[in-house]
Design a protein around this motif. Sequence first.
Motif, mmCIF file in Angstrom:
data_model
loop_
_atom_site.group_PDB
_atom_site.id
_atom_site.type_symbol
_atom_site.label_atom_id
_atom_site.label_comp_id
_atom_site.label_asym_id
_atom_site.label_seq_id
_atom_site.Cartn_x
_atom_site.Cartn_y
_atom_site.Cartn_z
ATOM 1 N N MET A 101 0.892 -1.190 -0.228
ATOM 2 C CA MET A 101 -0.149 -0.002 0.410
ATOM 3 C C MET A 101 0.804 1.093 -0.149
ATOM 4 O O MET A 101 2.153 1.767 0.576
ATOM 5 C CB MET A 101 -0.769 0.318 1.535
ATOM 6 C CG MET A 101 -1.374 1.299 1.458
ATOM 7 S SD MET A 101 -3.300 1.301 2.778
ATOM 8 C CE MET A 101 -4.233 0.974 1.768
ATOM 9 N N ARG A 102 0.652 2.442 -0.891
ATOM 10 C CA ARG A 102 1.481 3.634 -1.039
ATOM 11 C C ARG A 102 0.606 4.507 0.198
ATOM 12 O O ARG A 102 -0.491 5.009 0.060
ATOM 13 C CB ARG A 102 1.376 3.837 -2.398
ATOM 14 C CG ARG A 102 2.323 2.476 -3.486
ATOM 15 C CD ARG A 102 1.804 3.334 -5.219
ATOM 16 N NE ARG A 102 2.809 5.294 -4.914
ATOM 17 C CZ ARG A 102 4.193 4.670 -4.674
ATOM 18 N NH1 ARG A 102 5.413 3.317 -4.655
ATOM 19 N NH2 ARG A 102 5.333 5.968 -4.798
ATOM 20 N N VAL A 103 1.542 5.204 1.223
ATOM 21 C CA VAL A 103 1.119 6.253 1.493
ATOM 22 C C VAL A 103 2.026 7.280 0.940
ATOM 23 O O VAL A 103 2.712 7.342 1.718
ATOM 24 C CB VAL A 103 0.631 5.819 3.044
ATOM 25 C CG1 VAL A 103 0.222 7.278 3.611
ATOM 26 C CG2 VAL A 103 0.790 4.588 3.099
ATOM 27 N N MET B 188 -5.819 10.373 5.848
ATOM 28 C CA MET B 188 -5.740 8.867 5.654
ATOM 29 C C MET B 188 -7.211 7.322 6.261
ATOM 30 O O MET B 188 -7.500 8.083 7.619
ATOM 31 C CB MET B 188 -4.791 8.765 6.584
ATOM 32 C CG MET B 188 -3.793 9.408 6.050
ATOM 33 S SD MET B 188 -2.049 9.622 6.950
ATOM 34 C CE MET B 188 -1.911 7.783 7.619
ATOM 35 N N THR B 189 -6.768 6.482 6.019
ATOM 36 C CA THR B 189 -7.319 5.531 6.905
ATOM 37 C C THR B 189 -6.604 4.593 7.092
ATOM 38 O O THR B 189 -5.493 5.034 7.384
ATOM 39 C CB THR B 189 -7.829 4.664 5.420
ATOM 40 O OG1 THR B 189 -6.569 4.087 4.561
ATOM 41 C CG2 THR B 189 -9.057 4.996 4.242
ATOM 42 N N ASP B 190 -7.163 3.622 8.552
ATOM 43 C CA ASP B 190 -6.558 3.095 8.855
ATOM 44 C C ASP B 190 -5.218 1.701 8.679
ATOM 45 O O ASP B 190 -4.369 2.191 9.401
ATOM 46 C CB ASP B 190 -7.435 2.326 10.062
ATOM 47 C CG ASP B 190 -8.761 2.910 11.332
ATOM 48 O OD1 ASP B 190 -8.205 3.781 11.333
ATOM 49 O OD2 ASP B 190 -9.195 2.152 11.680
ATOM 50 N N ASP B 191 -6.400 1.958 7.560
ATOM 51 C CA ASP B 191 -5.385 0.806 6.588
ATOM 52 C C ASP B 191 -3.479 1.589 6.003
ATOM 53 O O ASP B 191 -2.404 1.033 6.478
ATOM 54 C CB ASP B 191 -5.553 0.132 5.130
ATOM 55 C CG ASP B 191 -7.159 -1.162 5.491
ATOM 56 O OD1 ASP B 191 -6.824 -1.055 6.910
ATOM 57 O OD2 ASP B 191 -7.463 -0.947 5.003
ATOM 58 N N GLU C 100 -1.708 2.165 9.293
ATOM 59 C CA GLU C 100 -0.915 0.561 9.547
ATOM 60 C C GLU C 100 0.506 0.622 8.626
ATOM 61 O O GLU C 100 1.245 -0.403 9.073
ATOM 62 C CB GLU C 100 -1.951 -0.541 9.679
ATOM 63 C CG GLU C 100 -3.061 -0.525 10.608
ATOM 64 C CD GLU C 100 -3.352 -0.793 11.503
ATOM 65 O OE1 GLU C 100 -1.982 -1.101 11.657
ATOM 66 O OE2 GLU C 100 -3.423 -0.111 12.741
ATOM 67 N N ALA C 101 0.434 0.607 7.404
ATOM 68 C CA ALA C 101 0.923 1.019 6.335
ATOM 69 C C ALA C 101 2.406 1.454 6.623
ATOM 70 O O ALA C 101 3.286 1.030 7.403
ATOM 71 C CB ALA C 101 0.698 0.732 5.031
ATOM 72 N N VAL C 102 2.373 2.601 7.469
ATOM 73 C CA VAL C 102 2.969 3.687 7.971
ATOM 74 C C VAL C 102 3.645 2.607 9.126
ATOM 75 O O VAL C 102 4.962 2.726 8.760
ATOM 76 C CB VAL C 102 3.152 5.081 8.334
ATOM 77 C CG1 VAL C 102 3.851 6.046 8.655
ATOM 78 C CG2 VAL C 102 2.208 5.001 6.219
ATOM 79 N N ILE C 103 2.823 2.394 9.902
ATOM 80 C CA ILE C 103 3.434 2.125 11.562
ATOM 81 C C ILE C 103 4.753 0.817 10.722
ATOM 82 O O ILE C 103 5.261 0.594 11.283
ATOM 83 C CB ILE C 103 2.564 1.632 11.797
ATOM 84 C CG1 ILE C 103 1.722 2.873 12.551
ATOM 85 C CG2 ILE C 103 3.128 0.888 13.040
ATOM 86 C CD1 ILE C 103 0.037 3.214 13.521
ATOM 87 N N ALA C 104 3.713 -0.302 10.347
ATOM 88 C CA ALA C 104 4.175 -1.076 10.167
ATOM 89 C C ALA C 104 6.244 -1.299 9.271
ATOM 90 O O ALA C 104 6.817 -1.669 9.406
ATOM 91 C CB ALA C 104 3.683 -2.624 8.660
#
Length: 372
Positions: free
Chosen positions: A1-3, A351-354, A357-361
């Motif tokens: 997932m791109r953020v 930003m969504t929760d996903d 989560e992608a940033v955190i991971a």
Amino acid sequence: MRVPFLDLAPALDRDAPLIAGAVSRVVQRGQLVLGPEVVAFESAFADFNHARHCVAVGNGFDALCLMLQAATVGPGDEVIVPANTYIATWLAVSATGARVVPVDPDEDMFNLDPAAVEMAMTAKTKAVLAVHLYGGCAKMDLLQTVCEARGVYLLADAAQAAGTSLRGRPCGALGMASAFSFYPTKNLGALGDGGAVVTDSDELAERIRLARNYGSRAKDVHVVKGRNSRLDEIQAAILLDRLRQFPKEQARRREIALKYRTRLSDVPGIRLPTGDLEDHAWHLFTVRVDARHRDRLRSQLSEVGIGTGIYYPVPPHQQAAYMDEISTMPALPVAERLAAEIRSLPLNATMTDDHAEAVIAAVRSCAAKCAD
Ligand SMILES: *Cc1c(COP(=O)(O)O)cnc(C)c1O
């Protein structure tokens, strides 16, 4: 997932009906400059800040300049500013003819340290211009005490701070006056440039009202040498409608910031924001990384599609624009160290929760690799 670090498209998409409604309201009325939308926005934004006045102007820089000039800052005066800010804070002081006196920030909130401010005061100090950097409120209560004791004005660059409070008091109600920016990337953004000064002072508000419109209150009557810095009706209408949903957006920013704070607290090599974060507006979520690993962290995050930013990589005193004043400036080791260590993670209300989560991971796994 791109953020991506910053993508305004989702907010523009979401607000398309709001924007169309605001534009059509103005177009149908036919009054495009200094009309009822500006008046309504000024009143709503003053209320939002629990302050008596809001004067809307063309952009954040003008808000700073007009605020300083209304506070009679000018040639021969010194204004204390943080060393680690966007250069606009400094340039506004310079534009009045006054001299910037930079001080190093404290290392918890990256904001002015009241003790350092007191040390930097001289007989020429006219004002202290605090910056609520990243959306975190400067220690305005302590700064107020220091300023009052010396008869110095306390002003704020609140360009990043719409929605910030200090123990429940909105930042626009603190100090003598605050300058806001509604540049599109700010928490409360217009669809172009915009700004405002918020103050409890009738006198200051009236001076800025005159100055923003050629020194004129009534047609063909010019009582001071003003300039043109007006907010368009269309921008005011959009801001007025966006202000209604702003508390909800701010709550979302806080939610994501809290996720980052809890889920990244144990990551080695990353220092999270500290200090009084209760009413932080989270314009930016800025972490500190060992200077040796910072670029590696950026490229690793970028490889997995996570964008980051640096606010700001070169402090104003190291810019060519201030080379002519460098000999008068103190050493600013904290600002220089911060500039080498800071990195901001993606954070915005769409930003969504996903996404979070992608940033955190990604941060967890890249930080582990960097630490090796
Ligand atoms: C954005 C910003 C400004 C300038 O605002 P503009 O509307 O872009 O002129 C000033 N100070 C700080 C701290 C800012 O972040």
